[in-house]
Design a protein around this motif. Structure first.
Motif, PDB file in Angstrom:
ATOM      1  N   VAL C  79      31.943  13.508 -82.831  1.00 38.99           N
ATOM      2  CA  VAL C  79      33.187  13.429 -82.864  1.00 38.99           C
ATOM      3  C   VAL C  79      33.929  12.629 -81.839  1.00 38.99           C
ATOM      4  O   VAL C  79      33.332  12.460 -80.658  1.00 38.99           O
ATOM      5  CB  VAL C  79      33.826  14.693 -82.851  1.00 38.99           C
ATOM      6  CG1 VAL C  79      33.228  15.820 -83.842  1.00 38.99           C
ATOM      7  CG2 VAL C  79      33.607  15.291 -81.516  1.00 38.99           C
ATOM      8  N   ASN C  80      34.904  11.939 -82.306  1.00 43.55           N
ATOM      9  CA  ASN C  80      35.576  11.273 -81.165  1.00 43.55           C
ATOM     10  C   ASN C  80      37.191  11.653 -81.173  1.00 43.55           C
ATOM     11  O   ASN C  80      37.584  12.184 -82.244  1.00 43.55           O
ATOM     12  CB  ASN C  80      35.390   9.800 -81.318  1.00 43.55           C
ATOM     13  CG  ASN C  80      34.169   9.318 -80.701  1.00 43.55           C
ATOM     14  OD1 ASN C  80      33.399   8.977 -81.770  1.00 43.55           O
ATOM     15  ND2 ASN C  80      33.997   9.384 -79.545  1.00 43.55           N
ATOM     16  N   TYR C 100      33.159   0.291 -75.273  1.00 49.93           N
ATOM     17  CA  TYR C 100      32.336   1.371 -74.333  1.00 49.93           C
ATOM     18  C   TYR C 100      31.782   2.190 -74.848  1.00 49.93           C
ATOM     19  O   TYR C 100      30.695   2.660 -74.609  1.00 49.93           O
ATOM     20  CB  TYR C 100      33.753   1.865 -73.430  1.00 49.93           C
ATOM     21  CG  TYR C 100      33.194   2.810 -72.351  1.00 49.93           C
ATOM     22  CD1 TYR C 100      33.153   2.275 -71.166  1.00 49.93           C
ATOM     23  CD2 TYR C 100      33.262   4.102 -72.621  1.00 49.93           C
ATOM     24  CE1 TYR C 100      32.809   3.193 -69.923  1.00 49.93           C
ATOM     25  CE2 TYR C 100      33.083   4.967 -71.653  1.00 49.93           C
ATOM     26  CZ  TYR C 100      32.578   4.315 -70.218  1.00 49.93           C
ATOM     27  OH  TYR C 100      32.420   5.080 -69.100  1.00 49.93           O
ATOM     28  N   GLY C 101      32.372   2.775 -76.173  1.00 45.50           N
ATOM     29  CA  GLY C 101      31.686   3.826 -76.790  1.00 45.50           C
ATOM     30  C   GLY C 101      30.422   3.282 -77.350  1.00 45.50           C
ATOM     31  O   GLY C 101      29.579   4.100 -77.878  1.00 45.50           O
ATOM     32  N   LYS C 103      28.090   1.650 -76.026  1.00 48.77           N
ATOM     33  CA  LYS C 103      27.030   1.313 -74.966  1.00 48.77           C
ATOM     34  C   LYS C 103      25.725   2.510 -75.074  1.00 48.77           C
ATOM     35  O   LYS C 103      24.730   1.899 -74.861  1.00 48.77           O
ATOM     36  CB  LYS C 103      27.562   1.668 -73.352  1.00 48.77           C
ATOM     37  CG  LYS C 103      28.254   0.730 -72.960  1.00 48.77           C
ATOM     38  CD  LYS C 103      28.980   0.883 -71.494  1.00 48.77           C
ATOM     39  CE  LYS C 103      29.529  -0.312 -71.056  1.00 48.77           C
ATOM     40  NZ  LYS C 103      30.196  -0.137 -69.628  1.00 48.77           N
ATOM     41  N   THR C 104      26.032   3.386 -75.495  1.00 48.69           N
ATOM     42  CA  THR C 104      24.911   4.594 -75.461  1.00 48.69           C
ATOM     43  C   THR C 104      24.195   4.513 -76.775  1.00 48.69           C
ATOM     44  O   THR C 104      23.151   4.870 -77.051  1.00 48.69           O
ATOM     45  CB  THR C 104      25.585   5.953 -75.784  1.00 48.69           C
ATOM     46  OG1 THR C 104      26.622   6.067 -76.509  1.00 48.69           O
ATOM     47  CG2 THR C 104      25.807   6.469 -74.132  1.00 48.69           C
ATOM     48  N   ARG C 148      38.946   2.521 -80.380  1.00 48.96           N
ATOM     49  CA  ARG C 148      38.007   2.574 -79.693  1.00 48.96           C
ATOM     50  C   ARG C 148      37.140   4.082 -80.295  1.00 48.96           C
ATOM     51  O   ARG C 148      35.966   4.035 -80.131  1.00 48.96           O
ATOM     52  CB  ARG C 148      38.446   3.202 -78.335  1.00 48.96           C
ATOM     53  CG  ARG C 148      37.605   3.374 -77.304  1.00 48.96           C
ATOM     54  CD  ARG C 148      37.991   3.578 -75.884  1.00 48.96           C
ATOM     55  NE  ARG C 148      38.757   4.585 -75.937  1.00 48.96           N
ATOM     56  CZ  ARG C 148      39.187   5.130 -74.767  1.00 48.96           C
ATOM     57  NH1 ARG C 148      39.373   4.572 -73.568  1.00 48.96           N
ATOM     58  NH2 ARG C 148      39.893   6.450 -74.584  1.00 48.96           N
ATOM     59  N   ALA C 149      37.925   4.916 -80.732  1.00 49.95           N
ATOM     60  CA  ALA C 149      37.242   5.847 -81.465  1.00 49.95           C
ATOM     61  C   ALA C 149      36.380   5.623 -82.741  1.00 49.95           C
ATOM     62  O   ALA C 149      35.360   5.900 -82.920  1.00 49.95           O
ATOM     63  CB  ALA C 149      38.243   7.164 -81.527  1.00 49.95           C
ATOM     64  N   ARG C 152      32.878   3.962 -83.154  1.00 49.25           N
ATOM     65  CA  ARG C 152      31.492   4.724 -82.920  1.00 49.25           C
ATOM     66  C   ARG C 152      31.327   5.465 -84.204  1.00 49.25           C
ATOM     67  O   ARG C 152      30.049   6.009 -84.453  1.00 49.25           O
ATOM     68  CB  ARG C 152      31.761   5.826 -82.060  1.00 49.25           C
ATOM     69  CG  ARG C 152      31.606   5.191 -80.413  1.00 49.25           C
ATOM     70  CD  ARG C 152      32.099   6.459 -79.486  1.00 49.25           C
ATOM     71  NE  ARG C 152      31.212   7.550 -79.623  1.00 49.25           N
ATOM     72  CZ  ARG C 152      29.980   7.592 -78.964  1.00 49.25           C
ATOM     73  NH1 ARG C 152      29.672   6.694 -78.089  1.00 49.25           N
ATOM     74  NH2 ARG C 152      29.345   8.746 -79.007  1.00 49.25           N
TER      75      ARG C 152
END
Lengths: 288, 348, 365
Positions: C79-80, C100-101, C103-104, C148-149, C152
């Motif tokens: 969830v974001n 950023y989100g 990266k993982t 940004r959210a 992902r």
């Protein structure tokens, strides 16, 4: 006349600080700069304009050596202060839930600032001495059999003492910088998939860098100009640049060389300050 | 920016120093601790009507900078015999009217013969107290008592040795090297002394800078052998119950002598001379001997106010002892060579 | 539609007396836009933060796509969150913020670039790629936070008062944009707001919260037309409340004495004769009656105040028994002062029976 009347208040407001700066900053520096070109001649020194003092500083290895030693000690003190202060400030800001405990711990670090510098340095003498607290403690634990003289009267003791004395100047700016980081930024980082460690490296640490820079500058410059720790806990190899300057103004009666050393030292310190200033400003534009 | 300002501000504050206040019938003396001790000064103030304000120095190097900062502050100073000449050459002091000083002729002739206190046939300093830069060791640390300066270079005493943080370290090292002309060393001799001191450096626990610091170093068990201001630190240590013994090494010892000098333009001449007379009398001579344990310059006064034991212990009756000392001398324009060598050792 | 989130008896008790969320159960369908609505302190934000993983419930379980995530940290949940003040990283560019989100996910560079571009195109700010958050306006930052959210591709997007920091005009515009975005990306949205208009405009379903509990949930128009309590009636839209008493019952129809007259209504709950009730009427359902005009229910009273609000008028009327009722009316085409209602004038108000809410008991909302 009306011009004067109209502008008198602002002239006063501007004039007093300007006079203050002129009287207490520019004038002393002017004198020091002037002296630095003078010539040592028994019994004292005579006015001249020559660069002999500066040439001496950069050619006689004793001055370069002391400058490098002072640089080394200051860097070590700043590093040690940073390594201790950062986790401490981090704990206070992010982990310490009790406001009372946080205030108390913060004060515990700041409070020694109100105690005389000399007293604080003396305390470390009693702790680190051959018959001191640390040795007694280690012997009572059986870690060592006989008192060690390794703790006092050397550069280690100087770094320890200076770190202890100047660490508040590292804790305060880091604490302030960390406190300014909105908690939702670390939450956002976690939300975007980053574990605590990676969040720290990518968000918290970069955002606290202006505080770290300020802390480094303060502790570095304060250590760089220190001359009491070498005197109290330093050993035969503990002479720092400020001691050399004091010697030139005192024992050696060579004010021109002392002044030149002071100017070189000032240049080093101002370079560091403006570098960190730039870094802080850069941090600010990227800052919160 | 704030950092910069704060630091500059602090530096400029340091540039200001406080000075004692001048008053009628008041003399300001810049001297060593004990030389204006209340034990004999209070009586003087009562009988003479002169107030005495004492400021203390920690080193002979303090006199010149303090006086250079501006005149009119101090009336009397007590530099040692290696610094008196500098005071005269700097034009900081004025000739004494020896006719106004009672007991002048009872001063050891050896002192009155010293160059450092006179110029152009006039005296500028009144010899006051003297002593040796002896050596000292802690009794419980030695089975065989040390006798030589070379003992301060012994590997087995590593980390237990201290030496006075002063250009006199050059004198010590020169004598160890067999150079007995310690006040007129050549550049080569100074260089050799410097090398010896650099060799010794790893053995040194700490260079001592003040009398109290050396006492602390012995007390804390950090140091077992060093040079010392004879009579002074050993008595302080004795009070602490620490047994130390002073000795004059086979290489000899330096001697020092402190003189009272009148600062040029002192407005309080009358009180100044009253003060000089008191200091050279039994009151001042035994007063300072009792406080600091130093030998005094007025032989006659010492004889009448000291017990025979004290008189003997302070070598007042021992002309050979006095003669054996290498009394400090002004280094003149060689001064810089000595201090530079010593600073260079410390920079190593 | 499958359910994507299941909240089972979730509670958050800070202490025995301080209760954030109290025994809330809620199921959110995949792709739904659900809004948690309520005043500040009602527990809606806490509930959202528990779904996001920023707080742990003291009781109950949270399921995300049939997986128990109750105690998973935020970085392990699909969830974001879009934070209230956006929480953009000030030391990174817009592009870095959005990337950023990712990266993982260990994606290759090109994929990252494409996805960042897609997300920024979606919110119309791809040209800001290399700028810093501080250089953008509030509305732009809001969109970056969304990008940004969304980049992902979370199962659920949480929005914590996403529009509250914007000014009124921008807020209205963003409401529509958000709604369109929801339709475009097809992700489940759960939004928290205290603004009823926001809730009504954007959501498929509104959950009204009160004191840590769910007061009522349902489609916006259901909540609007059939509020279950005076609290809901008052929170969503405006309602005038009159004290009343059931004087007669006949099947679904009740006759109630209120406002100095007898009115008919269709109460939802089973009521007894003689029961004390509160009658609620929305101002916009109250009609100013012309002379001789009839209505299901007619109140008579005196105008106490007339408030002009551009689109129309709100008329406050004091009824015979002293209770007050508001009536909204659009301004007539041809504005004539003589025909405008005047303060102090007698007036007749008509309300249809199906527009009367009946709640049990006396309530002071």
């Amino acid at each position: 006349m009306s011009f004067l009347r109209r502008n008198l208040p602002s002239m006063l407001v501007m004039g007093i600080p300007l006079m203050w700066i002129a009287l207490f900053m520019l004038l002393p520096y002017g004198i020091i700069v002037t002296y630095s070109f003078w010539l040592k001649k028994y019994p004292t020194f005579i006015p001249a304009f020559q660069f002999g003092n500066y040439i001496t500083i950069f050619t006689d290895p004793q001055y370069v050596r002391v400058f490098l030693r002072t640089l080394k000690i200051s860097v070590l003190v700043s590093m040690a202060s940073f390594l201790l202060a950062y986790p401490f400030a981090y704990y206070l800001v992010f982990r310490c839930r009790s406001v009372a405990l946080r205030t108390w711990l913060y004060m515990a670090v700041i409070a020694p600032l109100w105690v005389s510098y000399l007293l604080r340095a003396y305390i470390w003498k009693t702790i680190l001495g051959t018959e001191g607290v640390l040795n007694s403690f280690l012997m009572s634990l059986g870690i060592i059999d006989e008192p060690s003289s390794l703790f006092l009267y050397n550069q280690f003791a100087m770094v320890v003492t200076l770190t202890y004395i100047f660490i508040p100047f590292m804790v305060m700016p880091i604490y302030t910088a960390l406190e300014k980081i909105p908690t939702n930024l670390t939450e956002a980082s976690a939300d975007l998939g980053m574990g605590p460690w990676r969040s720290f490296w990518t968000v918290t640490l970069p955002l606290s860098l202006p505080g770290v820079a300020a802390g480094f500058t303060l502790t570095f410059c304060l250590s760089f100009g220190d001359f009491i720790a070498p005197f109290l806990v330093g050993g035969p190899d503990g002479n720092l640049i400020a001691n050399v300057i004091a010697t030139q103004f005192g024992a050696a009666l060579n004010w021109p060389l002392g002044s030149a050393l002071a100017i070189v030292m000032l240049v080093v310190v101002l370079t560091i300050v403006s570098l960190s200033d730039r870094m802080e400003r850069k941090g600010m534009t990227g800052g919160v | 920016m704030t950092i910069k300002k704060t630091m500059l501000g602090t530096l400029s504050l340091l540039a200001l120093t406080a000075s004692p206040v001048l008053a009628e019938g008041t003399i300001n003396v810049l001297t060593w601790e004990g030389y204006a001790d209340p034990s004999f000064l209070t009586k003087f103030e009562e009988t003479s009507g002169c107030q005495v304000n004492a400021t203390y120095v920690g080193s002979n190097d303090d006199f010149a900078p303090k006086l250079m900062a501006g005149g009119g502050v101090y009336d009397l100073i007590t530099p040692s015999i290696d610094t008196t000449k500098l005071m005269i050459d700097l034009d900081f002091v004025e000739p004494l009217d020896t006719s106004k000083i009672e007991g002048w002729n009872d001063i050891y002739p050896k002192f009155l013969a010293l160059d450092g206190i006179q110029k152009d046939g006039e005296y500028y300093g009144m010899p006051y107290v003297w002593g040796a830069i002896a050596f000292m060791y802690r009794d419980d640390a030695f089975d065989t008592p040390p006798t030589s300066i070379a003992d301060l270079w012994r590997e087995d005493l590593k980390g237990k040795i201290s030496l006075w943080d002063d250009k006199s370290a050059i004198y010590v090292a020169a004598r160890k090297n067999g150079d007995m002309n310690i006040y007129s060393l050549s550049d080569e001799q100074i260089e050799k002394a410097k090398q010896s001191l650099v060799e010794q450096k790893p053995l040194i626990r700490k260079y001592w800078a003040t009398a109290g610091e050396l006492v602390d170093l012995y007390k804390a068990g950090e140091v077992v052998i060093s040079n010392t201001w004879a009579g002074y630190q050993s008595s302080l240590l004795a009070d602490e119950g620490i047994k130390v013994t002073e000795f004059i090494p086979t290489e000899g010892a330096e001697g020092w002598m402190d003189s009272w000098m009148v600062v040029k333009g002192s407005p309080n001449k009358e009180c100044a001379y009253k003060f000089l007379n008191m200091q050279l009398s039994e009151q001042g001579q035994c007063g300072v001997a009792n406080v600091n344990g130093y030998s005094v310059a007025n032989a006659a006064a010492a004889k009448s106010c000291m017990s025979p034991e004290q008189y003997a212990a302070l070598h007042q009756d021992d002309p050979d002892y006095l003669d054996s000392l290498l009394i400090w001398q002004s280094l003149g324009d060689r001064f810089e060579a000595y201090t530079n060598a010593w600073n260079s050792v410390k920079a190593q | 539609m499958a359910s994507i989130i299941q909240l089972e008896n979730i509670s958050k008790h800070y202490s025995p007396t301080i209760i954030g969320v109290d025994d809330v159960s809620l199921t959110v369908e995949d792709g739904e836009f659900v809004t948690l609505l309520g005043p500040s302190g009602c527990g809606k934000s806490t509930l959202l933060r528990m779904i996001g993983g920023f707080e742990e419930p003291t009781a109950g379980a949270i399921r995300l796509a049939d997986k128990d995530v109750t105690f998973d940290p935020p970085y392990k949940r699909e969830v974001n969150m879009v934070f209230q003040d956006y929480a953009l990283f000030p030391h990174m560019t817009i592009g870095e913020n959005v990337a950023y989100g990712l990266k993982t996910f260990k994606l290759d560079k090109d994929t990252v670039r494409t996805r960042v571009k897609d997300a920024l195109m979606l919110v119309g700010l791809y040209d800001k790629l290399n700028q810093r958050p501080q250089q953008l306006s509030g509305g732009q930052r809001q969109r970056i936070a969304l990008a940004r959210a969304i980049v992902r591709r979370p199962k659920v997007l949480l929005l914590d008062e996403p529009l509250s920091a914007l000014d009124a005009k921008l807020r209205e515009q963003m409401q529509i944009e958000l709604k369109h975005l929801h339709e475009k990306v097809g992700i489940t949205f759960i939004m928290v707001t205290h603004d009823q208009t926001e809730a009504l405009v954007m959501s498929d379903r509104v959950v009204v919260m009160d004191n840590g509990r769910i007061a009522q949930e349902g489609r916006p128009q259901d909540l609007y037309d059939h509020p279950a309590s005076p609290y809901v009636a008052n929170f969503i839209g405006t309602t005038s409340f009159l004290p009343g008493k059931v004087s007669a019952l006949s099947g679904e129809v009740a006759t109630i004495a209120a406002g100095g007259t007898q009115i008919t209504a269709h109460p939802n709950a089973k009521l007894g004769e003689g029961a004390t009730v509160t009658v609620g009427v929305r101002p916009e359902k109250v009609k100013l009656l012309a002379e001789g005009e009839a209505a299901d229910n007619v109140f008579e009273g005196t105008i106490s105040e007339v408030i002009y609000y551009g689109l129309g008028l709100r008329i406050s009327v004091t009824l015979a028994d002293g209770s007050k009722i508001d009536a909204d009316t659009l301004l007539p085409d041809k504005l004539s002062h003589s025909t405008l209602p005047q303060s102090g004038a007698p007036v007749r108000l008509g309300v249809a029976a199906h527009n009367v809410f009946v709640f049990e008991g006396t309530v002071t909302p």
